[in-house]
Design a protein around this motif. Structure first.
Motif, PDB file in Angstrom:
ATOM      1  N   UNK A 179     -39.350  37.651  -2.566  1.00  0.00           N
ATOM      2  CA  UNK A 179     -40.285  37.101  -3.562  1.00  0.00           C
ATOM      3  C   UNK A 179     -39.568  36.417  -4.717  1.00  0.00           C
ATOM      4  N   UNK A 180     -40.158  35.335  -5.176  1.00  0.00           N
ATOM      5  CA  UNK A 180     -39.686  34.653  -6.383  1.00  0.00           C
ATOM      6  C   UNK A 180     -40.382  35.198  -7.617  1.00  0.00           C
ATOM      7  N   UNK A 181     -41.689  35.471  -7.498  1.00  0.00           N
ATOM      8  CA  UNK A 181     -42.472  35.967  -8.630  1.00  0.00           C
ATOM      9  C   UNK A 181     -43.524  36.944  -8.142  1.00  0.00           C
ATOM     10  N   UNK A 182     -43.900  37.852  -9.027  1.00  0.00           N
ATOM     11  CA  UNK A 182     -45.073  38.695  -8.831  1.00  0.00           C
ATOM     12  C   UNK A 182     -46.294  37.935  -9.367  1.00  0.00           C
ATOM     13  N   UNK A 183     -47.503  38.390  -9.070  1.00  0.00           N
ATOM     14  CA  UNK A 183     -48.673  37.716  -9.658  1.00  0.00           C
ATOM     15  C   UNK A 183     -48.616  37.641 -11.185  1.00  0.00           C
ATOM     16  N   UNK A 184     -48.087  38.703 -11.836  1.00  0.00           N
ATOM     17  CA  UNK A 184     -48.006  38.693 -13.295  1.00  0.00           C
ATOM     18  C   UNK A 184     -46.958  37.704 -13.785  1.00  0.00           C
ATOM     19  N   UNK A 185     -45.746  37.767 -13.263  1.00  0.00           N
ATOM     20  CA  UNK A 185     -44.699  36.869 -13.751  1.00  0.00           C
ATOM     21  C   UNK A 185     -45.030  35.414 -13.423  1.00  0.00           C
ATOM     22  N   UNK A 186     -45.717  35.194 -12.299  1.00  0.00           N
ATOM     23  CA  UNK A 186     -46.145  33.827 -11.969  1.00  0.00           C
ATOM     24  C   UNK A 186     -47.155  33.325 -13.003  1.00  0.00           C
ATOM     25  N   UNK A 187     -48.140  34.164 -13.346  1.00  0.00           N
ATOM     26  CA  UNK A 187     -49.155  33.752 -14.320  1.00  0.00           C
ATOM     27  C   UNK A 187     -48.531  33.455 -15.674  1.00  0.00           C
ATOM     28  N   UNK A 188     -47.543  34.239 -16.081  1.00  0.00           N
ATOM     29  CA  UNK A 188     -46.916  34.010 -17.381  1.00  0.00           C
ATOM     30  C   UNK A 188     -46.137  32.700 -17.403  1.00  0.00           C
ATOM     31  N   UNK A 189     -45.750  32.213 -16.224  1.00  0.00           N
ATOM     32  CA  UNK A 189     -45.112  30.903 -16.135  1.00  0.00           C
ATOM     33  C   UNK A 189     -46.133  29.764 -16.098  1.00  0.00           C
ATOM     34  N   UNK A 190     -47.171  29.943 -15.251  1.00  0.00           N
ATOM     35  CA  UNK A 190     -47.959  28.781 -14.847  1.00  0.00           C
ATOM     36  C   UNK A 190     -49.447  28.824 -15.183  1.00  0.00           C
ATOM     37  N   UNK A 191     -50.015  29.974 -15.500  1.00  0.00           N
ATOM     38  CA  UNK A 191     -51.461  30.030 -15.736  1.00  0.00           C
ATOM     39  C   UNK A 191     -51.843  29.096 -16.881  1.00  0.00           C
ATOM     40  N   UNK A 192     -53.020  28.493 -16.763  1.00  0.00           N
ATOM     41  CA  UNK A 192     -53.550  27.635 -17.820  1.00  0.00           C
ATOM     42  C   UNK A 192     -54.384  28.474 -18.783  1.00  0.00           C
ATOM     43  N   UNK A 193     -54.469  28.069 -20.057  1.00  0.00           N
ATOM     44  CA  UNK A 193     -55.345  28.797 -20.978  1.00  0.00           C
ATOM     45  C   UNK A 193     -56.761  28.913 -20.414  1.00  0.00           C
ATOM     46  N   UNK A 194     -57.303  30.131 -20.448  1.00  0.00           N
ATOM     47  CA  UNK A 194     -58.611  30.402 -19.879  1.00  0.00           C
ATOM     48  C   UNK A 194     -58.560  30.984 -18.482  1.00  0.00           C
ATOM     49  N   UNK A 195     -57.367  31.000 -17.825  1.00  0.00           N
ATOM     50  CA  UNK A 195     -57.229  31.558 -16.476  1.00  0.00           C
ATOM     51  C   UNK A 195     -57.042  33.067 -16.530  1.00  0.00           C
ATOM     52  N   UNK A 196     -57.642  33.774 -15.564  1.00  0.00           N
ATOM     53  CA  UNK A 196     -57.408  35.208 -15.412  1.00  0.00           C
ATOM     54  C   UNK A 196     -56.151  35.454 -14.590  1.00  0.00           C
ATOM     55  N   UNK A 197     -55.547  36.633 -14.792  1.00  0.00           N
ATOM     56  CA  UNK A 197     -54.423  37.040 -13.946  1.00  0.00           C
ATOM     57  C   UNK A 197     -54.380  38.561 -13.905  1.00  0.00           C
ATOM     58  N   UNK A 198     -53.786  39.142 -12.865  1.00  0.00           N
ATOM     59  CA  UNK A 198     -53.796  40.604 -12.733  1.00  0.00           C
ATOM     60  C   UNK A 198     -52.682  41.266 -13.531  1.00  0.00           C
ATOM     61  N   UNK A 199     -53.008  42.371 -14.187  1.00  0.00           N
ATOM     62  CA  UNK A 199     -52.010  43.222 -14.842  1.00  0.00           C
ATOM     63  C   UNK A 199     -52.563  44.636 -14.947  1.00  0.00           C
ATOM     64  N   UNK A 200     -52.301  45.495 -13.955  1.00  0.00           N
ATOM     65  CA  UNK A 200     -52.869  46.848 -13.964  1.00  0.00           C
ATOM     66  C   UNK A 200     -52.318  47.743 -15.060  1.00  0.00           C
ATOM     67  N   UNK A 201     -51.235  47.322 -15.730  1.00  0.00           N
ATOM     68  CA  UNK A 201     -50.613  48.167 -16.759  1.00  0.00           C
ATOM     69  C   UNK A 201     -51.060  47.823 -18.169  1.00  0.00           C
ATOM     70  N   UNK A 202     -51.965  46.869 -18.318  1.00  0.00           N
ATOM     71  CA  UNK A 202     -52.247  46.322 -19.642  1.00  0.00           C
ATOM     72  C   UNK A 202     -52.762  47.374 -20.618  1.00  0.00           C
ATOM     73  N   UNK A 203     -53.559  48.334 -20.146  1.00  0.00           N
ATOM     74  CA  UNK A 203     -54.143  49.319 -21.065  1.00  0.00           C
ATOM     75  C   UNK A 203     -53.120  50.308 -21.603  1.00  0.00           C
ATOM     76  N   UNK A 204     -51.932  50.343 -21.008  1.00  0.00           N
ATOM     77  CA  UNK A 204     -50.919  51.291 -21.466  1.00  0.00           C
ATOM     78  C   UNK A 204     -49.886  50.706 -22.399  1.00  0.00           C
ATOM     79  N   UNK A 205     -49.989  49.429 -22.725  1.00  0.00           N
ATOM     80  CA  UNK A 205     -49.011  48.821 -23.615  1.00  0.00           C
ATOM     81  C   UNK A 205     -49.186  49.356 -25.035  1.00  0.00           C
ATOM     82  N   UNK A 206     -48.087  49.490 -25.788  1.00  0.00           N
ATOM     83  CA  UNK A 206     -48.208  50.019 -27.152  1.00  0.00           C
ATOM     84  C   UNK A 206     -49.034  49.100 -28.039  1.00  0.00           C
ATOM     85  N   UNK A 207     -49.821  49.730 -28.938  1.00  0.00           N
ATOM     86  CA  UNK A 207     -50.648  48.983 -29.880  1.00  0.00           C
ATOM     87  C   UNK A 207     -49.824  48.604 -31.096  1.00  0.00           C
TER      88      UNK A 207
END
Length: 587
Positions: free
Chosen positions: A242-270
């Motif tokens: 693999x070159x990228x995971x769905x998350x790392x790919x989105x952080x490179x290429x997603x356009x503003x307004x696009x959804x992307x998967x991140x199952x860990x998002x709720x655990x990030x520090x506030x």
């Protein structure tokens, strides 16, 4: 073959094509057709009772193998047509290919109108088989036999097609990709007479595939005359590391307004947001009764200076009605009431649209409209379009009054003018007990955030980390709590954002809204999400990739959507541990 018979068969085929439904067998069967311009002839090689085949030397596959039946070599008609790149036509329950017409029900065949011997067509299970020699005659193809009579090869001229139809074409930057590697598509369809290409229909196209395998992508185009091209297909192979995971790919290429998967998002520090003093003003909020059933006063209060007005109501009067916001001058002198910003959604029956369209309107508003009121005079600072029964309105308006004015939110059935005499006779509508109305001081919440670690998230609208505004219903004197802080402008200044991506994570369910971002000299309003609704925390929506070290974000929780939300900050660009490839070409 006599010329007259040839012309007759061509006329018959054209008639069937215009009156019937052309079936692209390659698409129907999920097979890969060769690009139309790749070859002058298509050569199909196969062996009876084997699924393996070759098309112009390339490996291919039958799902139903050719068979020897009653001394004849038979091939599955639809699959053979697909592999040869030929079109099937269905009309009146019959199947036509070239000069061949088949009745699948009676298992009968006609070649240029002449009946063929019994056994030339056979149905095995659900698969329609035809004699390979009859197929060769139907396509004016060459049939050769080698390997002791076991291996057969059909060589057929590719179809000419309709000379008036547009031609679909596209390419990819290569044929084989790693999982997670971006695919660059370049489409270059054309029309033989220069007509405009007005529509493109892609099948199977993805800009990235994360699972190894073979994928077929097809393009079909339509010109301004309404003519469609034949579908044009290419095959993409995905294999390797693999070159990228769905998350790392989105952080490179997603356009503003696009959804992307991140199952860990709720655990990030506030991150901690520090409030700072700023010029603020009150919010007059009218949302109770949210669904008025009669004409009446929804809310009323007195202001001087700047104020924000927010109303959210559905018409349940069983007749057309309009929402008005009326300003009455309480000073002994003339007062100017100036609208600084205004966003509106009305009329609509889609509640999810109410808040989003209003915010997009609000951020795009330039304001400047003003009314001058004589002492005691009243006028509408806002009037909605006519609302049919069940239709709703959402309006957010920033205004400035040069003196004391009374602001009255009223719902009036069609035919009643919003005059002072009518308003004085209207009842004050009671709150519905489920929604909120009132005046809430400090409708601007200025916060400063300094990023030190990534990823991190900023929580908004949860009532705990971000407390709810409190205020008073001035019609009843009761205290009010504005859960979700709808209508509050969050003035966010985030430092340390160079090289980061900002995303939006809904934590309460459906959310449709907008956000305004200033990044150095760039100001941009982002639609959240680009389409549909943001629903789950583990499907964030990309907002922005920061170009400077400081972002200014204006965020107003959208009416009709669910709070709380989180703003999530990631390290953007190439991520450690992956291929480090960044493709920037956008054809």
């Amino acid at each position: 073959m006599p010329v007259s018979a040839l012309l007759s068969s061509l006329t018959h085929a054209a008639r069937l094509r215009s009156g019937g439904r052309t079936l692209l067998a390659a698409l129907t069967l999920g097979l890969t057709a060769l690009p139309a311009a790749a070859v002058g002839a298509v050569q199909l090689s196969f062996t009876p009772d084997q699924t393996a085949a070759y098309v112009n030397g390339e490996a291919a596959q039958f799902s139903a193998p050719p068979r020897l039946l009653n001394g004849r070599t038979m091939v599955p008609l639809r699959e053979a047509a697909a592999l040869l790149g030929q079109s099937l036509v269905e009309a009146g329950g019959q199947v036509q290919l070239g000069r061949l017409t088949v009745d699948p029900v009676g298992n009968t065949a006609f070649l240029a109108g002449a009946p063929q011997p019994g056994g030339s067509v056979v149905t095995v299970g659900t698969t329609l088989y035809v004699s390979v020699r009859l197929l060769a005659d139907a396509l004016n193809a060459n049939l050769s036999v080698d390997d002791g009579g076991r291996s057969l090869t059909l060589t057929a001229l590719r179809e000419g097609g309709n000379p008036l139809s547009p031609q679909a074409r596209f390419s990819t930057d290569k044929g084989t990709y790693a999982p997670g590697e971006r695919i660059i598509f370049t489409d270059y369809p054309f029309d033989p007479d220069g007509a405009d290409i007005t529509a493109r229909k892609w099948t199977g196209r993805q800009d990235v595939y994360f699972q190894p395998g073979t994928y077929t992508v097809t393009l079909q185009v339509t010109n301004s005359r309404g003519l469609q091209s034949q579908p044009y297909s290419r095959t993409i192979r995905v294999e390797g590391a693999p070159v990228d995971t769905p998350l790392s790919y989105a952080l490179k290429y997603a356009e503003p307004g696009d959804r992307f998967p991140d199952p860990l998002v709720s655990g990030y520090p506030a991150v901690t947001a520090l409030p700072v003093p700023s010029a603020s003003y009150p919010l007059l909020f009218s949302d109770s009764p949210e669904v008025p059933t009669q004409s009446g006063v929804l809310y009323q209060d007195t202001v001087s200076g700047r104020a924000r007005l927010l109303a959210y109501h559905l018409n349940a009067l069983a007749r057309p009605a309009r929402l008005y916001i009326l300003a009455r001058n309480l000073e002994p002198r003339a007062v100017e009431v100036r609208t600084e910003r205004l966003g509106e959604t009305a009329p609509t029956r889609i509640e999810g649209l109410l808040g989003q369209v209003t915010l997009l309107d609000y951020f795009a508003s330039t304001g400047g409209h003003s009314l001058t009121l004589a002492p005691g005079q009243s006028a509408a600072v806002y009037a909605s379009p006519t609302l049919n029964a069940g239709s709703g309105v959402n309006v957010m308006q920033d205004l400035t009054a040069s003196g004391r004015v009374e602001l009255t939110f009223v719902m009036l059935e069609e035919g009643l003018p919003p005059s002072a005499q009518v308003v004085q006779q209207l009842p004050y509508l009671q709150p519905d007990g489920r929604h909120v109305r009132g005046t809430f001081p400090n409708a601007v919440r200025s916060l400063r955030v300094n990023l030190t670690t990534l990823p991190a998230r900023l929580i908004i609208g949860d009532g705990q980390v971000d407390p709810a505004l409190t205020g008073t219903d001035m019609l009843t004197g009761r205290p009010q709590r504005l859960s979700g802080n709808y209508g509050v402008l969050y003035d966010l200044e985030v430092s340390g954002v160079a090289g980061t991506a900002v995303a939006f994570s809904p934590r309460g369910g459906l959310y449709r809204g907008a956000m305004n971002i200033e990044d150095g000299p760039i100001t941009q309003t982002i639609k959240l999400p680009r389409s549909g609704n943001a629903l789950t925390p583990d499907q964030p929506v990309l907002l922005w990739r920061a170009q400077s070290d400081r972002l200014n974000i204006d965020f107003v929780p959208a009416s009709g959507s669910n709070l709380p939300i989180s703003l999530v900050f990631y390290r953007a660009g190439v991520q450690p541990g992956f291929g480090g490839v960044l493709k920037t070409y956008h054809p």
